[in-house]
Structures are given as structure tokens and as C-alpha cells.
Scaffold this motif. Structure first.
Motif, PDB file in Angstrom:
ATOM      1  N   VAL A 126       1.103  -1.035  -0.054  1.00 24.11           N
ATOM      2  CA  VAL A 126      -0.054   0.382   0.033  1.00 24.11           C
ATOM      3  C   VAL A 126       0.711   1.526   0.038  1.00 24.11           C
ATOM      4  N   TYR A 127       2.216   1.467   0.508  1.00 27.09           N
ATOM      5  CA  TYR A 127       2.674   2.157   0.990  1.00 27.09           C
ATOM      6  C   TYR A 127       3.250   3.007  -0.820  1.00 27.09           C
ATOM      7  N   PHE A 128       3.793   1.482  -0.915  1.00 24.67           N
ATOM      8  CA  PHE A 128       4.353   1.971  -2.620  1.00 24.67           C
ATOM      9  C   PHE A 128       3.677   1.778  -3.035  1.00 24.67           C
ATOM     10  N   PHE A 129       2.554   1.952  -3.545  1.00 21.28           N
ATOM     11  CA  PHE A 129       1.112   2.762  -4.723  1.00 21.28           C
ATOM     12  C   PHE A 129       0.798   3.621  -4.821  1.00 21.28           C
ATOM     13  N   ALA A 130       0.893   4.151  -2.996  1.00 19.72           N
ATOM     14  CA  ALA A 130      -0.116   5.745  -2.618  1.00 19.72           C
ATOM     15  C   ALA A 130       1.212   6.490  -3.049  1.00 19.72           C
ATOM     16  N   THR A 131       2.969   6.069  -3.063  1.00 19.82           N
ATOM     17  CA  THR A 131       3.404   7.438  -3.378  1.00 19.82           C
ATOM     18  C   THR A 131       4.455   6.706  -4.723  1.00 19.82           C
ATOM     19  N   ASN A 132       3.567   5.743  -5.406  1.00 20.19           N
ATOM     20  CA  ASN A 132       4.434   5.965  -6.559  1.00 20.19           C
ATOM     21  C   ASN A 132       4.061   7.141  -7.688  1.00 20.19           C
ATOM     22  N   THR A 133       4.795   7.675  -8.019  1.00 23.39           N
ATOM     23  CA  THR A 133       4.613   8.812  -9.195  1.00 23.39           C
ATOM     24  C   THR A 133       5.446   8.710 -10.594  1.00 23.39           C
ATOM     25  N   SER A 134       5.713   7.742 -10.379  1.00 27.61           N
ATOM     26  CA  SER A 134       6.776   6.902 -11.940  1.00 27.61           C
ATOM     27  C   SER A 134       5.600   7.501 -12.806  1.00 27.61           C
ATOM     28  N   GLU A 135       3.888   6.882 -12.783  1.00 23.18           N
ATOM     29  CA  GLU A 135       2.872   7.656 -13.950  1.00 23.18           C
ATOM     30  C   GLU A 135       3.156   9.267 -14.234  1.00 23.18           C
ATOM     31  N   GLY A 136       3.769   9.708 -13.708  1.00 23.93           N
ATOM     32  CA  GLY A 136       3.613  11.376 -13.640  1.00 23.93           C
ATOM     33  C   GLY A 136       2.449  12.236 -13.370  1.00 23.93           C
ATOM     34  N   ASP A 137       1.400  11.507 -12.327  1.00 18.86           N
ATOM     35  CA  ASP A 137       0.199  12.251 -12.278  1.00 18.86           C
ATOM     36  C   ASP A 137       0.650  13.071 -11.067  1.00 18.86           C
ATOM     37  N   ALA A 138       0.611  15.072 -11.670  1.00 16.56           N
ATOM     38  CA  ALA A 138       0.528  15.825 -10.971  1.00 16.56           C
ATOM     39  C   ALA A 138       0.370  16.140  -9.643  1.00 16.56           C
ATOM     40  N   ARG A 139      -0.902  15.240  -9.353  1.00 14.46           N
ATOM     41  CA  ARG A 139      -2.063  15.143  -8.268  1.00 14.46           C
ATOM     42  C   ARG A 139      -1.204  14.492  -7.119  1.00 14.46           C
ATOM     43  N   GLN A 140      -0.869  13.799  -7.611  1.00 16.74           N
ATOM     44  CA  GLN A 140      -0.189  12.903  -6.937  1.00 16.74           C
ATOM     45  C   GLN A 140       1.288  12.843  -6.375  1.00 16.74           C
ATOM     46  N   SER A 141       2.106  13.670  -6.876  1.00 15.85           N
ATOM     47  CA  SER A 141       3.400  14.551  -6.915  1.00 15.85           C
ATOM     48  C   SER A 141       2.599  15.298  -6.001  1.00 15.85           C
ATOM     49  N   GLY A 142       1.790  16.441  -6.069  1.00 16.38           N
ATOM     50  CA  GLY A 142       1.541  17.164  -4.799  1.00 16.38           C
ATOM     51  C   GLY A 142       1.294  16.904  -3.654  1.00 16.38           C
ATOM     52  N   ASP A 143       0.250  15.924  -3.615  1.00 20.25           N
ATOM     53  CA  ASP A 143       0.243  15.665  -2.365  1.00 20.25           C
ATOM     54  C   ASP A 143       1.822  14.859  -1.463  1.00 20.25           C
ATOM     55  N   LEU A 144       2.116  13.502  -2.607  1.00 18.15           N
ATOM     56  CA  LEU A 144       3.253  13.404  -1.911  1.00 18.15           C
ATOM     57  C   LEU A 144       4.745  14.611  -1.556  1.00 18.15           C
ATOM     58  N   SER A 145       4.564  15.853  -2.437  1.00 20.74           N
ATOM     59  CA  SER A 145       5.614  16.701  -2.088  1.00 20.74           C
ATOM     60  C   SER A 145       5.517  17.317  -1.143  1.00 20.74           C
ATOM     61  N   GLY A 146       3.762  17.726  -0.706  1.00 20.90           N
ATOM     62  CA  GLY A 146       3.111  18.872   0.541  1.00 20.90           C
ATOM     63  C   GLY A 146       3.294  18.056   1.812  1.00 20.90           C
ATOM     64  N   PHE A 147       3.625  15.918   1.914  1.00 18.30           N
ATOM     65  CA  PHE A 147       3.041  15.226   2.689  1.00 18.30           C
ATOM     66  C   PHE A 147       5.416  15.399   3.338  1.00 18.30           C
ATOM     67  N   PHE A 148       5.959  15.790   2.288  1.00 20.01           N
ATOM     68  CA  PHE A 148       7.249  15.797   2.662  1.00 20.01           C
ATOM     69  C   PHE A 148       7.624  17.381   3.384  1.00 20.01           C
ATOM     70  N   ASP A 149       7.197  18.162   2.402  1.00 19.80           N
ATOM     71  CA  ASP A 149       7.357  19.384   3.364  1.00 19.80           C
ATOM     72  C   ASP A 149       6.833  19.208   4.285  1.00 19.80           C
ATOM     73  N   SER A 150       5.801  19.444   4.607  1.00 19.54           N
ATOM     74  CA  SER A 150       5.066  19.234   5.999  1.00 19.54           C
ATOM     75  C   SER A 150       6.325  18.362   7.006  1.00 19.54           C
ATOM     76  N   VAL A 151       7.121  17.741   7.335  1.00 20.95           N
ATOM     77  CA  VAL A 151       7.878  16.252   7.339  1.00 20.95           C
ATOM     78  C   VAL A 151       9.112  17.182   7.760  1.00 20.95           C
ATOM     79  N   THR A 152       9.063  18.223   6.617  1.00 24.88           N
ATOM     80  CA  THR A 152      10.806  18.844   6.912  1.00 24.88           C
ATOM     81  C   THR A 152      10.722  20.078   7.794  1.00 24.88           C
ATOM     82  N   GLU A 153       9.031  20.210   8.118  1.00 30.99           N
ATOM     83  CA  GLU A 153       9.131  21.458   8.434  1.00 30.99           C
ATOM     84  C   GLU A 153       9.418  20.481  10.225  1.00 30.99           C
ATOM     85  N   MET A 154       8.627  19.834  10.230  1.00 26.43           N
ATOM     86  CA  MET A 154       8.911  18.812  12.022  1.00 26.43           C
ATOM     87  C   MET A 154      10.073  18.987  12.218  1.00 26.43           C
ATOM     88  N   ILE A 155      11.026  19.122  10.957  1.00 21.72           N
ATOM     89  CA  ILE A 155      12.528  18.044  11.378  1.00 21.72           C
ATOM     90  C   ILE A 155      13.382  19.457  11.626  1.00 21.72           C
TER      91      ILE A 155
END
Length: 228
Positions: A126-155
Motif C-alpha cells: 500500500v505504501y509503494f502504491f500510494a507514493t508511486n509517482t512514476s506515472e507522472g500524476d501531478a495530483r499525486q506528486s503534489g500530495d506527496l510533495s506536500g507530505f514531505f514538505d510538512s515533515v521537513t518543517e517538523m524536522i
């Protein structure tokens, strides 16, 4: 159409209730409930079948037809984005909660990394399915980028403490680089078959935290001298 008067004397209409609007609201609620059920079914199917499962296989495992998934999500990219949004939101909340319980910076980083690894380990498929952006989905890339941006802010705060300088230029890129290390190391760890030498999620989190706070030189011994 039903009109409710503001006063018995015949004031201006206070509210207007449309039967059509009521049906529309019920339909939207039903549609949203159905989407949530399909997302749950997809997660169960992916957990069982693997991250590369086809829409047809997902639908069969979910006990419905492929056309139903297309009706609610458009295509596999839309389904991936919907599942990813739920999984990423859950991971973000879990990581934030882990940080809140920490008493000092290093403990906080270790707790966040451990929470991330534990959630991903719960279902690597499920993790790899949810975080796979190899198909070029801009929406998915945006969600994932936002997730890592928020974790970057936390760290950032723990690393600011580590650097000892709240204005350090290193804060412009070191937190983001740290997240890259965590994600790469974590995903390689997830893909490693179980064996006696493989650390559990807590031990792996402590190793990654040691790398971030102490440097890789503290993890290997002894460091080579210039003469060597």
C-alpha cells in the motif's frame, strides 16, 4: 418548494428548503461514503495483490466491477491519488503525534522516523502504491510533495538545535536532504527481505537518527586517517 416565514404577520422568507437540494445532498453523502468504501477495498486488495495490481484485479478482489472504479475515480491514476491522499494524511498525523510526545530534539526525530517506518511496514504494498509517482500524476506528486514538505518543517527545529545557529544557511537545504535520506533508507529497508540481520523499525529509526545527529563516521569504526 416550502417557504418558512419569519413571523406570523408575513415577513420576508427566512429560509427556503428545496426538495431537489435535499436529494442532491443525500446523493453526495452516498457518493462520498461509496468512495470511502472503495478506497478501503482498494487498500485491502493492494495489500494482498501487490503495488502493481491492475484495476481489474483490484475490482475483482473488492467484489465489484472495474466500471464502478472508473465511475468514481476516472482511471487508475485517480484511484491512486485517492488512496494516496488517505494514506499520506494518516502518516502525516501519526508522525506529528510522535513528535509531540518527544522530550528533546533527537528523541523527536527518532520518534518521527520510527512512526514513518512502522506505518510503511504495516503494508509495504500500500505504501509503494500510494507514493508511486512514476506515472507522472501531478495530483499525486503534489500530495506527496506536500507530505514531505510538512515533515521537513517538523524536522527543521531539531536540526536547528543540532546546528546551534537558528540563522544557519544550512537550514535552507539540510532538513530537505535529511528527509531524502530518511525516505531512501526507509524504502530500501522496506524492500529488504526479512533476515536475522535486518533491524526492526525502532532500531532502523535509531540508526537513521544517529546518522543525522552524529554523522556516518560514528556508525563505522574506525574512521580512516588521512595517511590511510
Amino acid at each position: 418548494m416550502d417557504t418558512v416565514r419569519a413571523a406570523a404577520g408575513g415577513g420576508a422568507p427566512a429560509t427556503t428548503i428545496s426538495p431537489v437540494d435535499g436529494r442532491s445532498a443525500r446523493w453526495e453523502a452516498h457518493r462520498e461514503e461509496r468512495r470511502r468504501a472503495l478506497i478501503k477495498a482498494t487498500r485491502r486488495a493492494i495489500h494482498r495483490l501487490g503495488a502493481d495490481a491492475s484495476m481489474e484485479d483490484i475490482a475483482v478482489t473488492a467484489g465489484t466491477s472495474k466500471s464502478v472504479f472508473y465511475r468514481y475515480f476516472g482511471d487508475k491514476s485517480g484511484l491512486r491519488q485517492a488512496v494516496g491522499a488517505v494514506v499520506i494524511r494518516q502518516m502525516q498525523h501519526t508522525i506529528a503525534a510522535a513528535r509531540q510526545g518527544a522530550s528533546e530534539p533527537r528523541t523527536g526525530v527518532t520518534a518521527m522516523v520510527a512512526a514513518y517506518l512502522h506505518m510503511a511496514q504495516t503494508s509495504p504494498n500500500v505504501y509503494f502504491f500510494a507514493t508511486n509517482t512514476s506515472e507522472g500524476d501531478a495530483r499525486q506528486s503534489g500530495d506527496l510533495s506536500g507530505f514531505f514538505d510538512s515533515v521537513t518543517e517538523m524536522i527543521t527545529d531539531p536540526l536547528r538545535h543540532l546546528l546551534g545557529d537558528p540563522e544557519s544557511a544550512l537550514l535552507d537545504y539540510w532538513p530537505a536532504a535529511a528527509i531524502g535520506l530518511v525516505r531512501t533508507a526507509g524504502e530500501l529497508w522496506l524492500q529488504t527481505p526479512e533476515n536475522p540481520a535486518k533491524p526492526n523499525s525502532q532500531a532502523m529509526a535509531e540508526q537513521i537518527s544517529a546518522w543525522l545527529f552524529d554523522g556516518v563516521g560514528k556508525l563505522v569504526a574506525p574512521a580512516l586517517s588521512p595517511a590511510q
